[in-house]
Scaffold this motif. Structure first.
Motif, short mmCIF file in Angstrom:
data_model
loop_
_atom_site.label_atom_id
_atom_site.label_comp_id
_atom_site.label_asym_id
_atom_site.label_seq_id
_atom_site.Cartn_x
_atom_site.Cartn_y
_atom_site.Cartn_z
N ASN A 181 -46.45 -24.62 -34.85
CA ASN A 181 -45.55 -25.66 -35.38
C ASN A 181 -44.08 -25.26 -35.34
O ASN A 181 -43.26 -25.84 -36.03
N ARG A 182 -43.76 -24.26 -34.52
CA ARG A 182 -42.36 -23.80 -34.51
C ARG A 182 -41.45 -24.64 -33.64
O ARG A 182 -40.24 -24.49 -33.67
N PHE A 183 -42.02 -25.52 -32.82
CA PHE A 183 -41.22 -26.22 -31.82
C PHE A 183 -40.53 -27.44 -32.39
O PHE A 183 -41.14 -28.24 -33.09
N TYR A 184 -39.25 -27.61 -32.06
CA TYR A 184 -38.54 -28.86 -32.35
C TYR A 184 -39.04 -29.90 -31.36
O TYR A 184 -39.51 -29.56 -30.26
N PRO A 185 -38.92 -31.18 -31.71
CA PRO A 185 -39.45 -32.21 -30.82
C PRO A 185 -38.96 -32.08 -29.37
O PRO A 185 -39.73 -32.28 -28.43
N HIS A 186 -37.68 -31.72 -29.18
CA HIS A 186 -37.19 -31.65 -27.79
C HIS A 186 -37.88 -30.54 -27.00
O HIS A 186 -37.91 -30.57 -25.78
N MET A 187 -38.44 -29.58 -27.73
CA MET A 187 -39.05 -28.43 -27.04
C MET A 187 -40.45 -28.73 -26.50
O MET A 187 -41.05 -27.89 -25.83
N THR A 188 -40.96 -29.89 -26.85
CA THR A 188 -42.29 -30.23 -26.33
C THR A 188 -42.21 -31.30 -25.23
O THR A 188 -43.22 -31.78 -24.76
N THR A 189 -40.99 -31.64 -24.82
CA THR A 189 -40.85 -32.64 -23.75
C THR A 189 -41.13 -31.98 -22.40
O THR A 189 -40.80 -30.80 -22.20
N PRO A 190 -41.70 -32.72 -21.45
CA PRO A 190 -42.03 -32.10 -20.16
C PRO A 190 -40.85 -31.41 -19.46
O PRO A 190 -41.01 -30.27 -19.00
N PRO A 191 -39.65 -32.03 -19.39
CA PRO A 191 -38.59 -31.33 -18.64
C PRO A 191 -38.24 -29.99 -19.27
O PRO A 191 -37.98 -29.01 -18.57
N TYR A 192 -38.26 -29.94 -20.61
CA TYR A 192 -37.93 -28.70 -21.30
C TYR A 192 -39.02 -27.65 -21.05
O TYR A 192 -38.75 -26.51 -20.71
N VAL A 193 -40.25 -28.09 -21.23
CA VAL A 193 -41.38 -27.16 -21.09
C VAL A 193 -41.42 -26.61 -19.66
O VAL A 193 -41.62 -25.41 -19.45
N TRP A 194 -41.17 -27.47 -18.72
CA TRP A 194 -41.22 -27.01 -17.32
C TRP A 194 -40.07 -26.07 -17.00
O TRP A 194 -40.27 -25.03 -16.38
N ALA A 195 -38.86 -26.47 -17.40
CA ALA A 195 -37.69 -25.65 -17.05
C ALA A 195 -37.78 -24.28 -17.72
O ALA A 195 -37.55 -23.24 -17.10
N ARG A 196 -38.14 -24.27 -18.99
CA ARG A 196 -38.20 -22.99 -19.71
C ARG A 196 -39.40 -22.17 -19.24
O ARG A 196 -39.30 -20.95 -19.11
N GLY A 197 -40.52 -22.83 -19.02
CA GLY A 197 -41.71 -22.11 -18.56
C GLY A 197 -41.44 -21.43 -17.22
O GLY A 197 -41.78 -20.26 -17.00
N ALA A 198 -40.79 -22.16 -16.32
CA ALA A 198 -40.48 -21.60 -15.00
C ALA A 198 -39.54 -20.42 -15.13
O ALA A 198 -39.70 -19.38 -14.46
N GLN A 199 -38.56 -20.54 -16.03
CA GLN A 199 -37.61 -19.44 -16.21
C GLN A 199 -38.29 -18.21 -16.82
O GLN A 199 -38.00 -17.08 -16.43
N GLN A 200 -39.21 -18.45 -17.74
CA GLN A 200 -39.95 -17.32 -18.31
C GLN A 200 -40.74 -16.61 -17.20
O GLN A 200 -40.86 -15.38 -17.20
N TYR A 201 -41.29 -17.39 -16.29
CA TYR A 201 -42.05 -16.80 -15.18
C TYR A 201 -41.12 -15.92 -14.33
O TYR A 201 -41.44 -14.78 -14.02
N ARG A 202 -39.94 -16.49 -13.98
CA ARG A 202 -38.99 -15.73 -13.16
C ARG A 202 -38.61 -14.41 -13.83
O ARG A 202 -38.45 -13.40 -13.20
N GLU A 203 -38.45 -14.47 -15.16
CA GLU A 203 -37.88 -13.31 -15.88
C GLU A 203 -38.94 -12.39 -16.46
O GLU A 203 -38.61 -11.49 -17.21
#
Ligand code: FAD
Length: 833
Positions: A400-422
């Motif tokens: 339950n730590r996520f703010y609503p904007h953090m569960t939107t697809p563009p956010y999840v995809w962009a951040r997930g991809a960056q976590q993968y890169r890093e």
């Protein structure tokens, strides 16, 4: 490899009731089932769409490397427990874990430094035997490695290979022996959710009545969550795993599982493991290949398993060339027929997603967990379900730590991809993600930009860390201004200048990201009195700092509560922990209790006006009486700042005279401008979060998540002043009584570094008498006292002022001493001025 089916598996009729249904029989579901059974919860049914136990999920193709070292203390300890568990298991006499050790090599000086930092994590968090190796010592352990290609390595003797499918089978067998049932070939298609609670699971083989479900569906998590209306924000990414043909150099090992330590080459985002006479190469060194979770295939007999996509050779070229340089025998020996793009999950902040959904009661989640942590995380979620709270602090994994904007697809995809890169990059603790940014702007954004703010992102908000406009204020002779190296990154001497301006004059801090909760209703006072350790039932206008405790007496959150009316309270907590605290607070409301909890964060700006001249500045913009008599410390009042109505709370996290000013967000800029103009003659500066943190450290204020969390009680944390043991009752009181009777072994202590030029960053090992005795929960520089400051839980006998200690900073040992705290204004005279 297939495992014999035991009773119930694949049977035609499916049980129609269970206390708890686990969705997913991968390593996470199996670990949870095993630990639930261990805790006595055995009316549990584990179902999987695939066959048991090669279900077709990520566990089915994981090569099983377990590197335990992690900058997160929780994840590091979960990995240590997982190793302990996997080592204790066997399946039909075959081991489930091979403790061959883990090697991480460095090919750049920067990585070599990073390995020293990782050695520090290992020592801080209790990994035994970790050490650095020379190139020659490394090649003695991995003979096919070219020692000329590396500068050195980091070695953990207890790392190794987890045989994931075998572990699942062994855990399931032990759980079954206690009464847990496993069923393959059952696909969940929906949930029966009524009145905000789970009532049943719908499957392609019928309905299962239950009060609780636990989703351990790996990459299918988002799809399964959606069936219940619960967002599970993870991105599914393809990741390459490639085996070599047999290597003649390893012919002697052909019959063994593994002899060489597992290996990481993080400078090129690669890892390796031996199996017999072959090597596997795991490759993160390619642009992220995202996969839409809704497109995941269900398991179908005769088809490729659903968590695997076809290998894309164009993404493997860099990995191949780097592998040949490090391990020359692999040249020309890649077996493309065995290569896969396997899929697994990356969350926006890389943390797992664990806990009961705040939206749907009884809907539990344990997602985005690696094999490395599955043993431990399964235990944590089992404890949480069976005993009400996990034994380790899981805030960083809280579902339950996520703010609503953090569960939107563009956010999840962009951040997930960056976590993968890093994933293997050297990440400074203050390093910021560059995308997506500017999602939440406070009303002061324009003014901040004009002052040259350097922005950090927090909970999506853009927050100034410091202002370039303040650089000229840096005292020319300040020893701390010459900071270099790791500690100087993402830092500016302006931080020190802002700190000093706050202590000497007055500063304006943007606190808008604070989460502001209005708790109201006829039972609001009684409710807060029950969940807070401090006394809440005080006169209207009182402001209280309090902890909220778990039933076991751990600190679940710390926050301030202002009484705005007989039945109205404003609860303010940090932006980073806001959603976590809100979900927890809502969960505490009992049936029939007349309390509403509304999140007003986006409605109110918050400004901190702090410093000895704060009253002069505020008086210049208000007709209200803000004298010490009219508005003393820890009181709140409605006042006006020019045309702007604000709630002024006389409290400060920096330890100076001042107010937190809350006003309508759309009038924020007006309030800023008025204060700015009035402050000119008093030397007002804008100050950022860098200064804020060093000011609070100097004043000894604890930071939740670092200095305090659920594994610490308020007494050992030095927060006894905020606990009213004479209250008739409050959550955690009974546990605190037992803790007080038992006494403590450790206490949060303050240390300062002897050399004024030294500074630590946090998480470093603290040594005394030649051994590591603690780690730094918080560290930074106290610009007013002119010393580096470190906090850590020391054994009580060492926590006495005067005790010499050393802070291990990379390969240096910085001399330090325990000192009385707080270092700044111990009498609190400045706050009460
Ligand atoms: P899974 O194993 O995927 O299990 C989820 C289960 O849920 C599946 O069996 C699925 O069939 C079932 N399910 C889903 N939806 C439904 C439904 N609707 N109804 C019924 N059942 C359903 N981690 C490491 O620690 N070390 C490594 O070396 C490592 N290497 C990896 C290499 C590759 C190529 C990949 C892709 C991953 C690797 N990982 C590694 C990560 C690791 O494999 C995963 O994080 C872990 O296996 C996840 O386990 P799980 O139980 O959550 O998921």
């Amino acid at each position: 490899m297939r495992f014999a089916q035991s009773t119930g598996r694949g049977s035609a009729s499916l049980r129609d009731r269970a206390d708890l249904v686990i969705v997913g029989a991968g390593i996470v579901g199996a670990s949870a089932a095993y630990h639930l059974a261990h805790l006595g919860l055995t009316d549990v049914l584990v179902i999987d769409q695939g066959p048991l136990f090669e279900t077709g999920g990520s566990t089915s193709h994981a090569p099983g490397l377990v590197f335990q070292t992690n900058g997160s203390r929780t994840m590091c300890r979960l990995a240590q427990y997982s190793v302990e568990l996997y080592r204790s298991l066997d399946l039909d006499g075959e081991p489930c874990f091979h403790a061959v050790g883990g090697v991480e090599v460095a090919t750049t000086p920067e990585r070599m430094q990073e390995l020293k930092r990782r050695l520090g994590f290992a020592r801080s968090y209790g990994i035994e035997g970790a050490t650095l190796l020379s190139p020659q010592e490394t090649v003695e352990r991995i003979p096919i490695l070219d020692p000329g290609a590396i500068l050195g390595a980091y070695f953990v003797p207890t790392d190794g290979i987890a045989k994931a499918i075998r572990i699942v089978a062994a855990l399931a067998r032990a759980a079954e022996a206690k009464g847990v049932a496993f069923e393959g070939g059952v696909r969940v298609t929906g949930f029966d959710v009524r009145d905000g609670r789970v009532r049943g699971v719908l499957t392609d083989r019928g309905r299962i009545e239950c009060e609780r479900v636990l989703v351990c569906a790996g990459i299918w998590g988002p799809a399964v969550g959606r069936m219940a209306g619960v967002p599970i924000p993870l991105a599914v990414l393809q990741h390459q795993l490639v085996w070599t043909h047999p290597l003649p150099e390893l012919a002697a090992d052909a019959g063994v599982e593994v002899r060489h330590p597992i290996l990481r080459h993080q400078d090129v985002s690669l890892y390796y493991r031996q199996r017999g006479d072959r090597y596997a190469i795991g490759n993160y060194r390619h642009e992220p290949i995202l996969f839409e979770p809704d497109d995941l295939r269900p398991y179908r007999e005769g088809e490729p398993i659903p968590s695997v996509e076809p290998f894309t050779p164009e993404h493997f070229q860099v990995a191949y060339e780097a592998s040949v340089r490090l391990l020359p025998p692999v040249a020309g020996r890649i077996d493309e027929s065995s290569a896969i793009n396997g899929m697994f999950s990356f969350t926006p902040d890389m943390g797992s997603i664990v806990g009961e959904s705040a939206e749907v009661g009884g809907f539990w989640i344990c997602e985005a967990v690696w094999v490395t942590h599955a043993g431990g995380m399964g235990r944590m979620v089992a404890e949480w379900i069976a005993e009400g709270e996990p034994s380790m602090d899981l805030a960083e994994a809280d579902a339950n730590r996520f703010y609503p904007h953090m569960t939107t697809p563009p956010y999840v995809w962009a951040r997930g991809a960056q976590q993968y890169r890093e994933v293997y990059d050297i990440i400074h603790p203050l390093q910021q993600m560059e995308h997506p940014r500017r999602l939440r702007l406070t009303p002061f954004a324009r003014r901040h930009e004009e002052l040259g703010a350097r922005f950090f992102a927090s909970a999506g908000w853009e927050r100034p860390q410091w202002f370039e406009a303040n650089a000229p204020l840096v005292p020319p002779d300040a020893v701390w201004a010459r900071r270099e190296g790791w500690a100087a990154r993402f830092w500016s001497p302006a931080v020190g200048a802002e700190h000093l301006a706050t202590r000497e004059r007055v500063a304006l801090f943007d606190l808008t990201p604070y989460v502001k909760l209005d708790v109201e209703g006829p039972d609001a006072c009684g409710f807060l009195e029950r969940v807070c350790a401090n006394r809440i039932d005080r006169p209207v206008g009182a402001v209280v700092y309090t902890a909220m405790l778990t039933p076991k007496g751990g600190i679940r959150c710390d926050l301030t509560v202002a009484r705005l009316g007989p039945q109205r309270f404003r609860v303010v907590t940090g932006g980073g922990s806001g959603m976590h605290d809100l979900a927890w607070l809502r969960r505490q409301v009992r049936d029939g209790e007349r309390v509403s909890i509304l999140d007003r964060t986006s409605q109110w700006f918050a400004l901190g006006l702090f410093g000895p001249r704060a009253r002069e500045v505020l008086s210049g913009v208000t007709d209200s009486d803000v004298s010490n008599e009219a508005l003393p410390y820890l009181r709140a009042a409605e006042i006006q700042v020019g045309e702007v109505p604000v709630l002024a709370q006389r409290i400060s996290y920096v330890g100076e005279l001042g107010w937190e000013l809350y006003g309508p967000i759309e009038m924020g800029e007006r309030a800023w401008d008025l204060l700015w103009e009035a402050g000119g003659e008093h030397g007002l500066v804008a100050a950022g979060m860098g200064a804020f943190d060093s000011l609070r450290l100097e004043k000894g204020y604890r930071l939740w998540g670092q200095d305090i969390h659920t594994e610490h009680d308020p007494f050992e944390a030095g927060l006894a002043f905020a606990v009213k043991m004479d209250k008739p009752d409050f959550q955690g009181k009974e546990a605190l009584e037992a803790i007080a009777a038992r006494g403590h072994t450790h206490r949060l202590a303050c240390m300062t570094l002897d050399d004024p030029a030294h500074v630590a960053m946090g998480k470093e090992p603290i040594r005394a008498g030649g051994s590591v005795v603690a780690y730094a929960t918080s560290a930074g520089y106290g610009y007013s006292i002119g010393r580096g400051i470190v906090y850590g839980y020391l054994p009580v006998e060492l926590a006495e002022p005067g005790t010499p200690v050393e802070i291990e900073f990379f390969d240096e040992r910085l001399p330090a001493h325990v000192v009385p705290e707080p270092l700044w204004d111990p009498e609190g005279a400045r706050l009460r001025a």
